[in-house]
Design a protein around this motif. Structure first.
Motif, short mmCIF file in Angstrom:
data_model
loop_
_atom_site.label_atom_id
_atom_site.label_comp_id
_atom_site.label_asym_id
_atom_site.label_seq_id
_atom_site.Cartn_x
_atom_site.Cartn_y
_atom_site.Cartn_z
N ALA A 55 0.55 -0.97 0.05
CA ALA A 55 -0.26 -0.24 -0.40
C ALA A 55 1.58 1.11 0.12
O ALA A 55 0.94 2.44 -0.90
CB ALA A 55 -0.99 0.00 1.58
N MET A 56 2.01 0.73 0.56
CA MET A 56 2.86 2.03 0.76
C MET A 56 3.44 2.59 -0.76
O MET A 56 3.72 3.68 -1.02
CB MET A 56 4.28 2.27 1.19
N GLY A 57 3.93 1.17 -0.94
CA GLY A 57 3.94 1.38 -2.64
C GLY A 57 3.37 1.77 -3.51
O GLY A 57 3.89 2.46 -4.53
N LEU A 58 2.04 1.67 -3.54
CA LEU A 58 1.20 2.61 -4.67
C LEU A 58 1.00 3.65 -4.09
O LEU A 58 1.31 4.63 -5.35
CB LEU A 58 -0.09 1.99 -4.04
N TYR A 59 1.33 4.46 -2.79
CA TYR A 59 1.56 5.85 -2.41
C TYR A 59 2.54 6.13 -3.44
O TYR A 59 2.11 7.18 -4.32
CB TYR A 59 1.52 5.88 -0.90
N MET A 60 3.82 5.66 -2.94
CA MET A 60 4.64 6.31 -3.56
C MET A 60 4.87 6.63 -4.88
O MET A 60 5.69 7.27 -5.78
CB MET A 60 5.93 5.14 -3.26
N ARG A 61 4.49 5.46 -5.55
CA ARG A 61 4.37 5.00 -7.49
C ARG A 61 3.30 6.40 -8.01
O ARG A 61 3.94 7.06 -8.84
CB ARG A 61 4.02 4.12 -7.44
N PHE A 62 2.34 6.57 -7.02
CA PHE A 62 1.26 7.56 -8.08
C PHE A 62 0.91 9.21 -7.27
O PHE A 62 0.52 9.91 -8.03
CB PHE A 62 0.10 6.87 -7.78
N LYS A 63 2.50 9.15 -6.02
CA LYS A 63 1.66 9.83 -5.30
C LYS A 63 2.12 11.97 -6.48
O LYS A 63 3.28 11.59 -7.17
CB LYS A 63 2.60 10.54 -4.01
N LYS A 64 1.90 12.94 -5.97
CA LYS A 64 1.74 14.23 -6.95
C LYS A 64 3.90 14.49 -6.69
O LYS A 64 3.39 14.18 -5.14
CB LYS A 64 0.90 15.35 -6.25
N GLU A 65 4.53 14.78 -7.30
CA GLU A 65 5.81 14.81 -6.94
C GLU A 65 5.78 16.63 -6.72
O GLU A 65 4.95 17.89 -7.51
CB GLU A 65 6.97 14.56 -8.23
N LYS A 79 7.01 4.89 -11.65
CA LYS A 79 6.20 6.08 -11.14
C LYS A 79 5.49 6.89 -12.21
O LYS A 79 5.88 6.79 -13.28
CB LYS A 79 7.57 6.95 -10.70
N GLU A 80 3.63 7.18 -12.05
CA GLU A 80 3.74 7.82 -12.30
C GLU A 80 2.79 9.22 -11.40
O GLU A 80 3.09 8.62 -10.15
CB GLU A 80 2.32 6.56 -13.27
N ASP A 81 1.82 10.21 -11.98
CA ASP A 81 0.93 10.49 -11.50
C ASP A 81 -0.66 10.14 -10.76
O ASP A 81 -0.85 8.63 -11.27
CB ASP A 81 1.37 11.93 -12.46
N PRO A 82 -0.91 11.43 -9.79
CA PRO A 82 -2.18 10.77 -9.12
C PRO A 82 -3.48 10.47 -9.99
O PRO A 82 -4.56 9.86 -9.85
CB PRO A 82 -2.60 11.57 -8.81
N LEU A 83 -3.49 11.27 -11.59
CA LEU A 83 -4.29 10.82 -12.93
C LEU A 83 -4.30 9.79 -12.37
O LEU A 83 -5.47 9.21 -12.81
CB LEU A 83 -3.90 12.10 -14.09
N SER A 84 -3.27 8.78 -12.94
CA SER A 84 -2.90 7.59 -13.56
C SER A 84 -3.58 6.34 -12.73
O SER A 84 -3.91 5.66 -12.44
CB SER A 84 -1.16 7.20 -13.45
N PHE A 85 -3.03 7.30 -10.83
CA PHE A 85 -4.00 5.89 -9.66
C PHE A 85 -4.85 6.22 -10.45
O PHE A 85 -5.69 5.26 -10.23
CB PHE A 85 -3.45 7.29 -8.66
N GLU A 86 -6.05 7.48 -9.85
CA GLU A 86 -7.44 6.72 -10.91
C GLU A 86 -8.36 6.38 -11.48
O GLU A 86 -8.69 4.89 -11.40
CB GLU A 86 -8.36 8.64 -11.14
N ASN A 179 -9.31 1.03 2.59
CA ASN A 179 -8.37 2.13 2.60
C ASN A 179 -7.43 0.91 1.51
O ASN A 179 -7.22 -0.49 1.12
CB ASN A 179 -8.21 1.31 4.78
N GLY A 180 -5.79 1.80 2.03
CA GLY A 180 -4.50 1.16 1.31
C GLY A 180 -4.38 -0.57 1.09
O GLY A 180 -4.04 -1.47 0.40
N VAL A 181 -4.79 -0.96 2.36
CA VAL A 181 -4.09 -2.60 2.46
C VAL A 181 -5.73 -3.61 1.90
O VAL A 181 -5.31 -4.44 1.04
CB VAL A 181 -4.36 -3.59 3.55
N GLU A 182 -6.67 -2.75 1.84
CA GLU A 182 -7.74 -3.64 1.09
C GLU A 182 -7.70 -3.06 -0.33
O GLU A 182 -8.02 -4.25 -0.70
CB GLU A 182 -9.43 -2.59 1.48
N LEU A 183 -7.08 -2.27 -1.24
CA LEU A 183 -6.95 -1.44 -2.19
C LEU A 183 -5.80 -3.07 -2.53
O LEU A 183 -6.62 -3.27 -3.39
CB LEU A 183 -6.61 -1.22 -2.78
N VAL A 184 -4.76 -2.98 -1.56
CA VAL A 184 -3.81 -4.30 -2.54
C VAL A 184 -4.66 -5.51 -2.25
O VAL A 184 -4.11 -6.05 -3.22
CB VAL A 184 -3.03 -4.23 -1.58
N THR A 185 -5.75 -6.04 -1.73
CA THR A 185 -5.98 -7.15 -1.77
C THR A 185 -7.14 -7.43 -2.85
O THR A 185 -7.14 -8.58 -3.32
CB THR A 185 -6.28 -7.59 -0.10
#
Length: 206
Positions: A55-65, A79-86, A179-185
């Motif tokens: 879940a933390m890895g997903l945040y780092m991957r998509f977080k806004k820089e 590494k992608e942006d928050p729009l890609s997270f959507e 939440n992040g853990v449920e999203l990963v699941t």
């Protein structure tokens, strides 16, 4: 002449046997590989600490820089942006529940990032790529849009978690908090139902 024919037949039979042996070995190796993939996915699903790390890895991957940030990342990272997270989250919801999925534009979405139309009606969702627990405001926005457009359900999905007030606010509104853990699941479950990307790797990659 007979000797020559016999030699040719033996050559053909030998080639067939070698091919059959190769196919059998490939099937055995593939089966072993699939068993490994299933065990790995099962272990990830059962290991809470590992799912929290993902879940933390997903945040780092998509977080806004920040535009002023000089952070550089290894070429080994995604590494992608928050729009890609959507789109990432929308794909998971669509794979799990089906229906027609529409992802809103980056601006002017009025608090709704995706719409999922199913047989039983419209579902609306908002996603949050954040390292802080999400408060009730995101839930209020989704609920307001549900009321306006007659949606039967909604989602607020985040890489982090939710505040106590957010959980209390969502109670009885028909909005699922993920939440992040449920999203990963859910991500892992869609991999399994889609024959899992791990099973698409070559056995030699294990």
């Amino acid at each position: 002449m007979d000797i020559q024919i016999n030699l040719q037949m033996m050559t053909v039979i030998g080639a067939i046997l070698i091919t059959l042996i190769a196919v059998v070995n490939w099937i055995r190796l593939k089966s072993k590989h699939n068993d490994f993939a299933e065990l790995l996915l099962d272990q990830i699903e059962r290991d809470l600490e590992l799912r929290k790390t993902l879940a933390m890895g997903l945040y780092m991957r998509f977080k806004k820089e920040e535009s002023s940030s000089a952070t550089t990342y290894s070429s080994n990272f995604l590494k992608e942006d928050p729009l890609s997270f959507e789109h990432f989250v929308a794909d998971i919801i669509e794979a799990k529940y089906g229906g027609e999925m529409f992802v809103s534009k980056a601006s002017g979405d009025f608090g709704v990032d995706f719409e999922n139309r199913r047989e039983d009606g419209l579902y609306m969702g908002q996603v949050k790529c954040t390292n802080k627990d999400v408060n009730f405001e995101a839930i209020a926005l989704v609920h307001s849009n549900m009321e306006k457009w007659g949606a039967v359900g909604g989602y607020v999905i985040t890489t982090s978690s939710f505040t106590k007030k957010a959980v209390e606010y969502a109670d009885g509104l028909g909005i699922e908090l993920i939440n992040g853990v449920e999203l990963v699941t859910m991500w892992l479950e869609t991999m399994e139902s889609d024959t899992a990307y791990l099973k698409q790797l070559n056995p030699s990659d294990i």
